[in-house]
Design a protein around this motif. Structure first.
Motif, mmCIF file in Angstrom:
data_model
loop_
_atom_site.group_PDB
_atom_site.id
_atom_site.type_symbol
_atom_site.label_atom_id
_atom_site.label_comp_id
_atom_site.label_asym_id
_atom_site.label_seq_id
_atom_site.Cartn_x
_atom_site.Cartn_y
_atom_site.Cartn_z
ATOM 1 N N ARG A 30 10.026 -0.775 6.383
ATOM 2 C CA ARG A 30 9.882 -0.981 4.943
ATOM 3 C C ARG A 30 8.401 -1.088 4.595
ATOM 4 N NH1 ARG A 30 13.873 -4.097 1.026
ATOM 5 N NH2 ARG A 30 12.701 -3.567 -0.812
ATOM 6 N N ALA A 31 7.812 0.057 4.232
ATOM 7 C CA ALA A 31 6.381 0.100 3.960
ATOM 8 C C ALA A 31 6.110 0.938 2.717
ATOM 9 C CB ALA A 31 5.634 0.688 5.157
ATOM 10 N N ALA A 32 5.006 0.636 2.077
ATOM 11 C CA ALA A 32 4.561 1.423 0.926
ATOM 12 C C ALA A 32 3.049 1.562 1.021
ATOM 13 C CB ALA A 32 4.955 0.743 -0.383
ATOM 14 N N VAL A 49 1.271 -1.565 2.928
ATOM 15 C CA VAL A 49 1.880 -2.892 3.020
ATOM 16 C C VAL A 49 3.258 -2.722 3.661
ATOM 17 C CG1 VAL A 49 2.847 -2.810 0.665
ATOM 18 C CG2 VAL A 49 2.483 -5.002 1.758
ATOM 19 N N ARG A 50 3.504 -3.531 4.663
ATOM 20 C CA ARG A 50 4.795 -3.530 5.336
ATOM 21 C C ARG A 50 5.498 -4.833 4.969
ATOM 22 N NH1 ARG A 50 5.667 -0.070 8.781
ATOM 23 N NH2 ARG A 50 3.543 0.059 9.555
ATOM 24 N N LEU A 51 6.747 -4.723 4.565
ATOM 25 C CA LEU A 51 7.525 -5.887 4.158
ATOM 26 C C LEU A 51 8.535 -6.249 5.236
ATOM 27 C CD1 LEU A 51 8.254 -4.796 0.483
ATOM 28 C CD2 LEU A 51 6.458 -6.322 1.279
ATOM 29 N N THR A 52 9.000 -7.487 5.195
ATOM 30 C CA THR A 52 10.068 -7.905 6.096
ATOM 31 C C THR A 52 11.316 -7.099 5.761
ATOM 32 O OG1 THR A 52 10.611 -9.705 4.571
ATOM 33 C CG2 THR A 52 9.152 -10.240 6.419
ATOM 34 N N ASP A 53 12.294 -7.105 6.658
ATOM 35 C CA ASP A 53 13.505 -6.300 6.475
ATOM 36 C C ASP A 53 14.223 -6.593 5.158
ATOM 37 O OD1 ASP A 53 13.128 -4.921 8.833
ATOM 38 O OD2 ASP A 53 14.407 -6.266 10.012
#
Length: 150
Positions: A30-32, A49-53
Motif C-alpha cells: 500500500r504505497a503512493a 509513502v507506504r501505509l500499514t495494511d
C-alpha cells in the motif's frame, strides 16, 4: 551567528549530506508516490509513502531528489519524523504538515517546536527567506499529495 543558529545550520548540512529515507525502493504494498518540482530553482522531490495494511498509519517515507541543501535536508528530516516509532496516523501527518506550512509562511513569527518537529525545527529560520520557503516545503507538499492519493 548564535549558537542555536550554528547548531541548526549543522543539522541541515548533516541531513543533506547523510539523508534519511533516500532511495525509493519498490512500490509494492500500500504505497503512493508524488513528484514535486520547484519551478523557481529547479529542486525536485519524488516521495513515496507506504501505509500499514489497514491504511491507517504511515509505515515508511522514502524519496529521491535533487536540489539545494534545504530541500534535501527537509526531505530527510520529514522521512525520519513521520515514520519513527511505528509511524504516524494519516491525521497526525496532516496536522504536522499544516503546522510546518503555517510556521514557514510566518516570516519568522512562528518557530517550529523541537518536540513536535524534531530536527525539522532547524528549518524555522527559513521562514525569514521567502525564496527558500518552497525549497523547505517541497517534500512536505509531496507527502500531502501522496497521502491524498493513497
Amino acid at each position: 551567528m548564535t549558537g542555536l543558529d550554528a547548531l541548526y545550520q549543522e543539522l541541515i548540512l548533516d541531513h543533506s549530506k547523510r539523508p534519511h529515507g533516500k532511495g525509493l525502493g519498490d512500490d509494492a504494498g500500500r504505497a503512493a508516490t508524488s513528484h514535486q518540482r520547484n519551478p523557481i530553482c529547479g529542486d525536485e522531490i519524488t516521495l513515496r509513502v507506504r501505509l500499514t495494511d489497514d491504511g491507517a498509519r504511515v509505515s515508511e517515507v522514502t524519496w529521491e531528489g535533487a536540489g539545494c541543501s534545504i530541500s534535501q535536508a527537509s526531505a530527510s528530516m520529514l522521512a525520519s519524523l513521520v515514520a519513527e516509532e511505528g509511524g504516524m496516523t494519516r491525521a497526525e501527518a496532516s496536522v504536522l504538515i499544516d503546522g510546518f506550512r503555517e510556521a514557514l509562511r510566518s516570516r519568522g513569527g512562528i518557530a517550529l517546536d523541537e518536540e513536535t518537529f524534531g530536527d525539522a525545527a532547524a528549518l524555522s529560520g527559513v521562514s525569514k527567506f521567502t525564496a527558500r520557503v518552497k525549497c523547505a516545503m517541497l517534500a512536505w507538499v509531496a507527502l500531502e499529495d501522496a497521502l491524498a492519493r493513497a
